[in-house]
Motif scaffolding. Structure first.
Motif, PDB file in Angstrom:
ATOM      1  N   PRO A 154      40.603  39.533  38.934  1.00  0.00           N
ATOM      2  CA  PRO A 154      40.353  39.459  40.245  1.00  0.00           C
ATOM      3  C   PRO A 154      40.773  40.123  40.904  1.00  0.00           C
ATOM      4  CG  PRO A 154      41.346  37.242  38.847  1.00  0.00           C
ATOM      5  CD  PRO A 154      40.585  38.201  38.201  1.00  0.00           C
TER       6      PRO A 154
ATOM      7  N   VAL B  91      38.088  42.520  41.264  1.00  0.00           N
ATOM      8  CA  VAL B  91      37.175  41.339  42.049  1.00  0.00           C
ATOM      9  C   VAL B  91      37.093  42.320  43.725  1.00  0.00           C
ATOM     10  CG1 VAL B  91      35.873  40.121  42.867  1.00  0.00           C
ATOM     11  CG2 VAL B  91      35.607  41.177  40.439  1.00  0.00           C
ATOM     12  N   ASP B  92      38.509  41.803  43.731  1.00  0.00           N
ATOM     13  CA  ASP B  92      39.984  42.242  45.253  1.00  0.00           C
ATOM     14  C   ASP B  92      39.056  44.027  45.738  1.00  0.00           C
ATOM     15  OD1 ASP B  92      40.129  39.413  45.526  1.00  0.00           O
ATOM     16  OD2 ASP B  92      42.109  39.593  44.954  1.00  0.00           O
TER      17      ASP B  92
ATOM     18  N   ASN C 269      36.086  44.740  46.609  1.00  0.00           N
ATOM     19  CA  ASN C 269      35.704  44.097  48.067  1.00  0.00           C
ATOM     20  C   ASN C 269      36.161  44.897  48.892  1.00  0.00           C
ATOM     21  OD1 ASN C 269      33.844  42.040  46.744  1.00  0.00           O
ATOM     22  ND2 ASN C 269      35.392  40.887  46.864  1.00  0.00           N
TER      23      ASN C 269
ATOM     24  N   ASP D  44      32.521  37.911  39.626  1.00  0.00           N
ATOM     25  CA  ASP D  44      33.799  37.120  40.181  1.00  0.00           C
ATOM     26  C   ASP D  44      33.140  35.231  40.151  1.00  0.00           C
ATOM     27  OD1 ASP D  44      35.335  36.478  42.765  1.00  0.00           O
ATOM     28  OD2 ASP D  44      33.115  36.729  43.895  1.00  0.00           O
ATOM     29  N   ASP D  45      31.621  35.318  38.880  1.00  0.00           N
ATOM     30  CA  ASP D  45      31.245  34.102  39.138  1.00  0.00           C
ATOM     31  C   ASP D  45      31.533  33.671  37.520  1.00  0.00           C
ATOM     32  OD1 ASP D  45      29.695  33.261  41.341  1.00  0.00           O
ATOM     33  OD2 ASP D  45      28.063  34.124  40.235  1.00  0.00           O
TER      34      ASP D  45
END
Lengths: 862, 150
Positions: A618, A621-622, A625, A642-643
């Protein structure tokens, strides 16, 4: 006489003589020569030997009465005898029938005699094992047993051993070409008789595999290479962050009842009184010598697998948290995979004395892991450091002497000359100090050392008398908590977390083993001990070793992590301990389920959720992003991550990304370490997780970029790109995302002990998950699975791969592999077999209503 | 003293071949490959020319082993065993080669057995013939002719 006819005769002899020479001379590994390719009398007889009649009578001299062995559909023997001796004699015969090659291969390896089987090229292995001194230690242990037969448990153990040995030797004496293992034919090896001593040598080998190792040397090499103690302590802490200790509620026994340490060794309940507080000076070992030694030690086979993957899971829930209202116990020890398997499954029944089933070792009496009528048990490795390196100060005028307690004393010299298959003798001596054998005997390091002789002694609990074989006999007969405590007392090496459940509703776990109390040094690094104020001065009392009984949370779990919180425990048990991710996962699963079923337990054992990824991905991913540059490929990958449910599924791409990403994050984060030496390990993942979660700005700054301070998110984005580059460069995966499924490279293999064949090669789930499957080419993991139902012990399940038989052409060579590695997407379980547990032959036969459970019945007669 | 060739008639190629095949199977079932020299040797007893002796031994044992291998392939995974074995030499997928090599070696054992057998028979017969001539009183030529006629 016609000269021509004489010449004809002489010429006609040339052909037969040449053929006899060609067929009998050793050719490379074919020590037996090409003669073994004849259609009978050679290797092809092995295929004949797999055919077994449904009923068979075998004469076994020495029996008091008939013994019936019911062989079930998986080739698992259920031995029914009137006495312990009769049952184990039949068991020995069956062990030899199914696993004779393995028994000798492993024992010759352990005794430092493998050169006698495979040739002088294996002498480096023999040097190591002779230096470790398994045979010398086994002789000491056997002598102790022979001197203590007035103890009924010792007498029982020796009786069982003698019966096992007799059974093995009857098989050897009656062995035909059809029953001789193919490996013996190829290697031209004729096995001598099995001995009492061989069983103790094998016990040493297992102890070494689980409790040996030279971490002290590696620790010193890493610390001296880094040359930065602060960084070393931060990046390589002795205990891992976030780890959930095994024992949360300590349960002590009476020190009056158990005043000694495990195995009857002296103990002291007050360790601080033994330590003056003065620490010995750190020992100096040249860096070059450390590197030569570590390399030499790494090159030698570890009999039970790569230590990186040696671990285990066990857990138990009490009746309050199970759907059955009684305990359910699970165990899956993680060892190196091999063919034939390390384990051998059996069921032994002696009415009124023994009714036990599970797995043990071929050639040894007893069940190591399994259950009996009243109790079930399972082990995980503690991983405690019970081996220290002592640097002896040699006499400058006589290197055969060393300083101890103010005077020079001579090393004990062991002549360990190595005999090779070729008939050569390689001279080899092992020196031994008061601390133990000198490990630098194994390789010549003198050109990189100021010393001109070996001087690194090894002190290991396994070199002392060990009592684990006796403990196994007692464990097999356990019926309640009291007998559990008594049995665990005699288990000294290798230290194991022994989980326990019984039909009275009790659950328990003991971190059983002998743990030395050190004085004058901390045990993490080599030390110079010039006198007896530095070294092992006593042991942790058995009464006080970490133990929990019926804890209030209603369940117990152990996965090789930290045994107990050292802040609340009075003794220090050194690691290294596991990262703790499996413990965190099973703890979460058990805490969330207060009505656990047998099916739940099987599902938990198959669980392939990567906690490491769950905690770290996570943040990646952050970071993308926040800072991503819109790269379409990375965008797509981030979408997969993410999925992702963090399950290491072979049909998914996200697990593949994670494998590369984890390495890349380590690489990008720890520039401080890799810039010192590229061969240094880049920390352990819990440390990385902590740094990420706490945003450790020092380590996230890339110190190779002067004048720029990188942030955590920048490093994580860089890691994402590095992972992608590494993935694309991998020949298995390449550029096409269609080829990026995890199972394309993550596959499981069971390689033959002598590398003659392999079982498996199929895509496999998991990684550092409850269903352990480390690395890409999975060569270690759950070596046995047990799910024991204490509400109805007959409804318990087990499995191990690849199969019971060591004969590569037997249907039982790999049948269990295909069961274990079947995975049901609906139930989310791997395969098991029901553990047949019938206390009489008649009951077994009556249960086999469809004729599918019993494969053969063998009657052994006196 | 009768010659060996007088005791064992020249049966011709095909019957001798059958004898070697039968003996080859029977003796190989004892598990001792060296007995193929003996099986081939019988080819030397029932033929009179070295070439025939070699061929009956070579083909007889070859056919005998082929039969055994065929049986073992059906009943005892002979091809799998051969494949396992050849894998040791890094030639996986060529298990058939092990059986071909085995057949060749067995055939050569039979062939050389036949050759040696024939040579041995001839030299023994000659030796016995010479010995007879040395120790038997010389008969008039006419008597010899008469005996042969009888």
């Amino acid at each position: 006489m016609s000269k021509r006819k004489v010449i004809n005769l002489v010429l006609s002899l040339i052909g037969p003589i040449a053929l006899i020479v060609i067929l009998t001379m050793p050719i490379g590994p074919l020590a037996g020569g090409l003669q073994i390719v004849a259609p009978t009398g050679g290797i092809f007889d092995v295929g004949v030997g797999v055919h077994q009649p449904e009923t068979q009578t075998i004469k076994l001299p020495g029996l008091d009465a008939n013994v019936v062995v019911v062989q079930d559909q998986w080739g698992i023997p259920h031995v029914y005898g009137d006495t312990i001796e009769d049952a184990f004699m039949a068991m020995g015969y069956i062990h030899a029938r199914d696993r004779l090659f393995q028994m000798y291969m492993q024992n010759y390896l352990a005794a430092g005699r493998i050169s006698e089987i495979v040739g002088g090229y294996a002498a480096s292995s023999d040097r190591l094992y002779r230096t470790l001194g398994f045979e010398r230690s086994a002789e000491k242990t056997l002598a102790w047993f022979e001197a203590n037969t007035d103890n009924p448990d010792v007498a029982y153990t020796l009786d069982a051993i003698d019966a096992e040995v007799a059974g093995v030797n009857t098989f050897i004496d009656t062995m035909t070409s059809v029953t001789t293992p193919i490996e013996f034919k190829i290697l031209g090896f004729d096995p001598p008789h099995w001995r009492r001593l061989d069983i103790f040598i094998f016990a040493q080998l297992q102890s070494w595999g689980l409790a040996g190792g030279f971490d002290d040397l590696r620790n010193q090499w890493m610390r001296s290479t880094m040359d930065n103690d602060t960084m070393f302590d931060e990046v390589f802490p002795w205990t891992m962050p976030y780890s959930i200790p095994i024992v949360l509620e300590q349960y002590n026994l009476s020190i009056t009842e158990y005043p000694n340490a495990n195995g009857g060794y002296p103990a002291d309940p007050n360790p601080s009184a033994l330590n003056s507080g003065v620490m010995a000076e750190e020992a100096y070992i040249p860096q070059e010598k450390l590197e030569v030694l570590i390399k030499a030690l790494d090159e030698v086979i570890n009999p039970i697998g790569d230590m990186d993957f040696v671990g285990s899971n066990n857990w138990v829930v009490g009746g309050d948290r199970s759907a059955t209202g009684e305990p359910i116990l699970c165990n899956d020890p993680h060892l190196g995979f091999q063919t034939p398997a390390l384990w051998y499954e059996s069921h032994i029944v002696v009415p009124g004395e023994l009714d036990v089933t599970g797995v043990g070792f071929a050639g040894m009496p007893g069940i190591i892991l399994g259950h009996n009528e009243h109790t079930a048990w399972g082990w995980t490795n503690v991983g405690a450091d019970v081996l220290d390196i002592f640097v002896e100060q040699l006499n400058p005028n006589n290197s055969s002497e060393y300083m101890y307690n103010g005077a020079y004393r001579a090393f004990e010299v062991h002549d360990e000359s190595i005999l090779t298959k070729e008939g050569n003798i390689i001279p080899f001596e092992v020196l031994e100090s008061v601390h133990g054998p000198l490990i630098d005997s194994i390789t010549n390091t003198y050109n990189v050392d100021s010393e001109d002789s070996p001087n690194l002694a090894m002190r290991w609990t396994g070199n002392d008398i060990i009592h684990n074989i006796m403990a196994v006999g007692m464990i097999n007969k356990m019926s309640d908590l009291e007998s559990y405590f008594d049995a665990a007392y005699w288990w000294d090496v290798p230290a194991q977390n022994m989980v326990y459940a019984d039909d009275q509703g009790n659950i328990a776990l003991t971190v059983m083993g002998r743990y030395p109390i050190r004085a004058g040094y901390d045990g993490h690094f080599p030390v110079q001990a010039l006198n007896d104020s530095v070294g092992w001065v006593s042991n942790v009392p058995y009464a006080y070793i970490p133990r929990t009984v019926n804890p209030s949370q209603g369940y117990i779990q152990s996965t090789n992590q930290l045994s107990i919180d050292w802040n609340t425990y009075g003794f220090e048990l050194l690691g290294p301990y596991a990262d703790g991710y499996r413990g965190r996962r099973i703890d979460a699963l058990l805490a969330a389920d207060d009505s656990v079923t047998m099916d739940d337990m099987k599902r938990f054992q198959a669980d392939a959720l990567e906690v490491r990824a769950q905690e770290i991905v996570p943040y990646v991913v952050d970071a993308w992003n926040n800072l991503g540059d819109g790269n379409a490929t990375v965008d797509e990958i981030i979408g997969w991550l993410d999925d992702w449910d963090y399950v290491m599924d072979p049909d998914e791409k996200a697990p593949t990304i994670w494998m590369f990403l984890r390495n890349a994050i380590h690489y990008e984060t720890f520039d401080e370490i890799r810039s010192i030496d590229s061969s240094l390990m880049l920390s352990r993942t819990p440390v990385l997780e902590k740094f990420i979660k706490e945003n450790n700005v020092y380590y996230f700054d890339d110190h190779t970029t002067a004048g720029v301070v990188e942030t955590r998110d920048e490093i994580l984005v860089r890691a994402m790109y590095r992972a992608l580059d590494d993935l694309v460069a991998d020949p298995v995966f390449g550029n096409d995302p269609a080829d990026w499924d995890y199972g394309n490279k993550h596959r499981v293999y069971y390689d033959h002990l002598a590398d003659l064949t392999s079982v498996g090669g199929i895509p496999h789930r998991g990684q550092l998950t409850l269903n352990v499957a480390g690395g890409w080419r999975v060569g270690g993991g759950p070596s046995w699975r047990l799910v024991a139902d204490m509400s109805n012990i007959q409804m318990s399940y087990g499995i191990y791969a690849p199969g019971q038989s060591g004969n590569p052409f037997s249907p039982h060579f790999d049948d269990l592999f295909w069961i274990q590695y079947s995975y049901d997407e609906v139930t989310e379980q791997h395969g098991y077999h029901a553990i047949y547990f019938y206390s009489t032959v008649a009951a077994f036969q009556a249960a086999d209503t469809e004729g599918t459970m019993i494969e053969a019945v063998i009657t052994f007669i006196p | 003293m009768r010659k060996i060739d007088d005791i064992f008639p020249n049966l011709g190629f095909a019957p001798t071949l059958i004898i070697v095949i039968v003996l080859g199977i029977a003796l190989q079932l004892t598990g001792f490959w060296m007995t193929m020299l003996l099986a081939g040797g019988f080819g030397g007893l029932f033929t009179r020319r070295h070439r025939h002796s070699f061929l009956t031994g070579f083909l007889g044992v070859g056919i005998a082993w082929t039969g055994i291998f065929a049986y073992l392939t059906v009943t005892a995974q002979a091809m799998a065993v051969a494949e396992f074995f050849i894998g040791l030499l890094g030639l996986s997928g060529m298990g058939w080669l092990v059986i071909v090599i085995s057949l060749l070696l067995g055939s050569l054992l039979g062939g050389f057995g036949g050759l040696f057998g024939r040579s041995l028979v001839e030299i023994i017969d000659e030796f016995s013939s010479e010995a007879e001539q040395t120790h038997t009183p010389v008969q008039p030529t006419e008597e010899i002719v008469m005996e042969e006629k009888q």
